[in-house]
Design an enzyme around this catalytic site. Sequence first.
Site, PDB file in Angstrom:
ATOM      1  N   GLY A  97      -5.746  -4.045   7.477  1.00  0.00           N
ATOM      2  CA  GLY A  97      -6.723  -2.966   7.576  1.00  0.00           C
ATOM      3  C   GLY A  97      -7.827  -3.165   8.590  1.00  0.00           C
ATOM      4  CB  THR A 145      -0.864  -0.021   1.282  1.00  0.00           C
ATOM      5  OG1 THR A 145      -1.842  -1.031   1.134  1.00  0.00           O
ATOM      6  CG2 THR A 145      -1.539   1.312   1.563  1.00  0.00           C
ATOM      7  NE  ARG A 182     -10.069  -5.887   3.481  1.00  0.00           N
ATOM      8  CZ  ARG A 182      -8.945  -5.166   3.552  1.00  0.00           C
ATOM      9  NH1 ARG A 182      -8.530  -4.459   2.532  1.00  0.00           N
ATOM     10  NH2 ARG A 182      -8.231  -5.154   4.652  1.00  0.00           N
ATOM     11  CB  VAL A 183     -13.920  -1.144   2.125  1.00  0.00           C
ATOM     12  CG1 VAL A 183     -13.205   0.190   2.287  1.00  0.00           C
ATOM     13  CG2 VAL A 183     -14.794  -1.116   0.870  1.00  0.00           C
ATOM     14  N   GLY A 184     -10.785  -1.876   3.133  1.00  0.00           N
ATOM     15  CA  GLY A 184      -9.855  -1.813   4.266  1.00  0.00           C
ATOM     16  C   GLY A 184      -9.831  -0.436   4.897  1.00  0.00           C
ATOM     17  CG  ASP A 185      -6.240   0.610   6.901  1.00  0.00           C
ATOM     18  OD1 ASP A 185      -6.157  -0.318   6.070  1.00  0.00           O
ATOM     19  OD2 ASP A 185      -5.251   1.265   7.273  1.00  0.00           O
ATOM     20  CB  THR A 233       0.757   0.571   5.204  1.00  0.00           C
ATOM     21  OG1 THR A 233       0.896  -0.733   4.625  1.00  0.00           O
ATOM     22  CG2 THR A 233       2.056   0.927   5.911  1.00  0.00           C
ATOM     23  N   GLY A 234      -1.047  -1.728   6.618  1.00  0.00           N
ATOM     24  CA  GLY A 234      -1.035  -2.934   7.433  1.00  0.00           C
ATOM     25  C   GLY A 234      -2.359  -3.664   7.301  1.00  0.00           C
TER      26      GLY A 234
END
Length: 337
Positions: free
Chosen positions: A256, A202, A230-233, A253-254
Site C-alpha cells: 500500500g 485484500t 497504519r493505514v494503507g492505500d 491490491t499490493g
Amino acid sequence: MSCGLTFRALRALLACLALASAGASAHASDERRIAIAVHGGAGVIAPAELTPEREASIRAALQAAVDAGYAVLEHGGSSLDAVTAAVRVLEDDPQFNAGRGAVLTHDGAAELDASIMDGHSLRAGAVAGVRHVKNPIELARLVMDKSPHVFLIGSGAEEFALAQGLTLVPNEYFRTPERERQLERAKQSERAGGAKTSATGTVGAVALDRDGNLAAATSTGGMTNKRHGRVGDSPIIGAGTYARNGVCAVSATGHGEYFIRLAVAHDICSLVAYRGLTLDEAVREVLHVKLQGLGGDGGVIALDGEGSIVMDFNSPGMFRAARDSSGRREIAIYRDR
Ligand code: ASP
C-alpha cells in the site's frame, strides 16, 4: 383496388418498420454492457503452499463473489450495489484478508480499512482502523450515503457504525489460527532483518451497470505485522480505489505505501482521461513502469466506460475473477491460469 393494395402495403410497411425499430431498441438496450471484476489480493499464496483443495476453495469463493455482484447488475441493480455485494461475500470468507480472516497488526489485533466510490456522482466513502465492524464495506457505503463526510477513522467511524445500526463484533471474530501463524512468521522475519510486513488477500470489486455507471470498492486488513494505526492505500480514494463514469473504475491490491505515493487508481484514470490511453495501456504504464520503478508490487482490477475489463499485476499472481454480458467468464490466480 390498386389504391387499397397500396394502403395495405403501406400499413404492412409501417407495421414492419415499427417492429424493426422496437427490435432495434430492444437490441440496443441488450447491447448495454454490464461487467464486473473482483480480486482477492495480489500477494498470493506461493504455488507450493496452495494445495489443490485450497486452490479450489479460493476459486469457488471468487466465483461466488463475482456471481453475487453480477446477479445485482443482471437484475438492473446499480454498480454500487454490485460492488458492495461482491466485496461483502469476500469479507465474510476467512480465506481473504478482509473482514473475517483479516491479517493481524504487530499487537495481534485486526484493524480494517475499506472504501467505495460512485463514478456517476464522484461521491465516495471510506473507513480506516476499525476493529469491530463486521463488514467494513457496508460502513464505507454508509459514510458515503448517510454522512456529510468521505473518510471516518477509528472510534469515530465505529460510533457512526453503531448509530447506523451496523453489526459490531468483538475483535476475536476476525482472528483465525492461520493469521496468528502468519503474524508469528512475520515477526521472526522482522527480527532476522527480513521483510517487516507482508500482504495477502485484500479484496475489491469494480462494476459497470446498465445505466453506464461505474463503481469501485476495496476492503482489507492491511498488512501482517503492521503497526497500530497504519493505514494503507485501500481506503484512500485515488490510491486504492477510484471511479469516474466514462473513464474508469479501479480497485488495487499490493504494498500500500507505494500505491499511496503514486496515487495509483487515480493515475490510471487520469492517463485514460487526459492522455487518451486505453485502459490496458494506462494500467501497464502505472504498474509495470511507475510502480515497478519505485520498487512496489501488486495489481489492479479495472473497467473502462465501455465495460472492458483489465486485470493486471507485477507480483507472482493475483486472485481474480470477471464476468460480463458478452459472455466473458474468468477466474485466475497466476499469469496464465
Ligand atoms: N494494499 C493493502 C495495504 O497495503 C494490502 C493488500 O493489498 O494486500 O493495506
